[in-house]
Design an enzyme around this catalytic site. Structure first.
Site, PDB file in Angstrom:
ATOM      1  N   LYS A   1     -39.789 -59.746  71.447  1.00  0.00           N
ATOM      2  CA  LYS A   1     -40.109 -58.706  70.697  1.00  0.00           C
ATOM      3  C   LYS A   1     -41.420 -58.722  70.014  1.00  0.00           C
ATOM      4  O   LYS A   1     -41.555 -59.995  69.454  1.00  0.00           O
ATOM      5  CB  LYS A   1     -38.642 -58.836  69.748  1.00  0.00           C
ATOM      6  CG  LYS A   1     -38.884 -57.811  68.617  1.00  0.00           C
ATOM      7  CD  LYS A   1     -37.778 -57.824  67.755  1.00  0.00           C
ATOM      8  CE  LYS A   1     -37.880 -57.105  66.482  1.00  0.00           C
ATOM      9  NZ  LYS A   1     -36.678 -57.000  65.634  1.00  0.00           N
TER      10      LYS A   1
ATOM     11  N   LYS B   1     -39.218 -55.405  74.107  1.00  0.00           N
ATOM     12  CA  LYS B   1     -39.244 -54.572  72.871  1.00  0.00           C
ATOM     13  C   LYS B   1     -40.528 -54.424  72.244  1.00  0.00           C
ATOM     14  O   LYS B   1     -41.068 -55.556  71.951  1.00  0.00           O
ATOM     15  CB  LYS B   1     -38.038 -54.756  72.029  1.00  0.00           C
ATOM     16  CG  LYS B   1     -37.960 -53.860  70.838  1.00  0.00           C
ATOM     17  CD  LYS B   1     -37.157 -54.503  69.774  1.00  0.00           C
ATOM     18  CE  LYS B   1     -37.155 -53.507  68.310  1.00  0.00           C
ATOM     19  NZ  LYS B   1     -36.532 -54.044  67.343  1.00  0.00           N
TER      20      LYS B   1
HETATM   21  C1  PBG Z   1     -34.190 -55.789  63.216  1.00  0.00           C
HETATM   22  C2  PBG Z   1     -34.431 -54.966  64.009  1.00  0.00           C
HETATM   23  C3  PBG Z   1     -35.769 -53.802  63.978  1.00  0.00           C
HETATM   24  C4  PBG Z   1     -35.731 -52.930  65.147  1.00  0.00           C
HETATM   25  C5  PBG Z   1     -34.366 -53.353  65.582  1.00  0.00           C
HETATM   26  N1  PBG Z   1     -33.743 -54.550  65.214  1.00  0.00           N
HETATM   27  C6  PBG Z   1     -36.742 -53.823  62.914  1.00  0.00           C
HETATM   28  C7  PBG Z   1     -37.937 -54.779  62.610  1.00  0.00           C
HETATM   29  O1  PBG Z   1     -37.986 -55.813  63.619  1.00  0.00           O
HETATM   30  O2  PBG Z   1     -38.542 -54.512  61.959  1.00  0.00           O
HETATM   31  C8  PBG Z   1     -36.503 -51.752  65.422  1.00  0.00           C
HETATM   32  C9  PBG Z   1     -35.816 -50.784  66.392  1.00  0.00           C
HETATM   33  C10 PBG Z   1     -36.734 -49.489  66.157  1.00  0.00           C
HETATM   34  O3  PBG Z   1     -37.845 -49.321  65.832  1.00  0.00           O
HETATM   35  O4  PBG Z   1     -35.875 -48.578  66.894  1.00  0.00           O
HETATM   36  N2  PBG Z   1     -35.043 -56.932  63.052  1.00  0.00           N
END
Ligand code: PBG
Length: 306
Positions: A176, A230
């Protein structure tokens, strides 16, 4: 060429307290924050379209430095999971495990001093484990740790196994990136960090794909059943490389910014939205995604039925 199939799509939802609420999310046209009763109504349509999995994000009644509502058995997510499972036992419910929606500072973990972005790793893992157990006890089929803290999958697996929740699966948000494409989500979930950013725990978008390979391998070694890359679109090379090297089911998260970007262009008449959505999902499938998490899941299901 593999074809896209609706059973491989996961529809995300944002859940709020209260009843009768379906609040449009300004930055994500077509998406809403639903109260639990409205979510149940919404799912009648979603399931009718052939969607079999949902991913739930919670917006708490109040926030504090430790994100207490995340691991409260009566918090918003356990409430939502119980309701969904009561009415639709066949639907696969996945819950996001993170603290950023629940903490007053908006960071994904517990902060050592609440003034700088220094994560208290041990305390954070303890609270992730508690959150996963609370969600699983409510009936979640799968938990998805998204905080990018080291050893989070291992900590959660251990806690689930020790709580007689061995059947509950884990989808790791393994690779991520600290991405600008999460902007609309942070508006939807009101989860932007109050100070600092997430570069201390999320991956550098400029890192070579080897860094992603390491993260994926670590999650698999710790017990992840599904791994994830992601965001999706700017990381197709990573998806392909992960698919080539690992046998685990691979999820790609077509994130909020990717959704909103296309919605904005479509609203202006600059692109043919249906063609563009189909093209994007085909590209993710071709790159190697077995599972696609996307706010377009419902629209896509309609498209595929035509
Ligand atoms: C929680 C999380 C996030 C997303 C999914 N889980 C936000 C982040 O990391 O700031 C983002 C998902 C999206 O943008 O659709 N940590």
């Amino acid at each position: 060429m593999r074809r896209i199939k609706i059973k491989n799509f996961v529809m995300p939802y944002f859940i709020v307290h209260g009843s009768g609420r379906a609040e449009p999310i300004a930055a994500m046209p077509g998406q809403f924050r639903f109260s639990v009763d409205e979510l149940v109504k919404e799912l009648i349509t979603t399931i009718g379209l052939g969607i079999t999995s949902v991913l739930l994000f919670g917006i708490p009644a109040s926030k504090d430095p430790l994100g207490s509502e995340a691991y409260d058995d009566n918090g918003i997510i356990p409430q939502a999971v119980r309701a969904v499972k009561k009415y639709f036992p066949q639907i696969k419910v996945i819950t996001d495990i993170c603290l950023c929606e629940f903490t007053s500072h908006g960071h994904c973990g517990v902060l050592a001093d609440n003034e700088t972005v220094k994560i208290d790793a041990a305390k954070t893992l303890e609270l992730y484990a508690k959150t996963a157990v609370a969600n699983a006890r409510a009936g979640a089929d799968m938990v998805a740790p998204s905080g990018m803290m080291k050893k989070q999958v291992a900590a959660i697996r251990r806690a689930l196994d020790n709580s007689e929740l061995k059947k509950v699966k884990i989808m790791g948000y393994s690779a991520k990136y600290a991405s600008a494409f999460y902007g609309p989500f942070r508006e939807a979930a009101n989860s932007a960090p109050v100070f600092g950013d997430r570069t201390g725990y999320q991956m550098d978008p400029a890192a070579s794909y080897q860094a992603a390979i390491k993260e994926i391998a670590a999650d698999i070694a710790e017990g992840a059943d599904i791994v994830m890359v992601k965001p999706a679109l700017a990381y197709l090379d990573v998806i392909r490389e992960v698919k080539r090297r690992f046998k685990k089911p691979l999820a790609a998260y077509n994130v909020s910014g990717e959704y909103s970007m296309l919605k904005a262009a479509a609203a202006n008449g600059w692109v043919d939205e249906k063609e563009a959505v189909w093209e994007i999902m085909t590209a993710l499938t071709r790159a190697g995604a077995d599972i696609i998490i996307t706010y377009y899941a419902k629209e896509l299901a309609k498209l595929l039925k035509i």
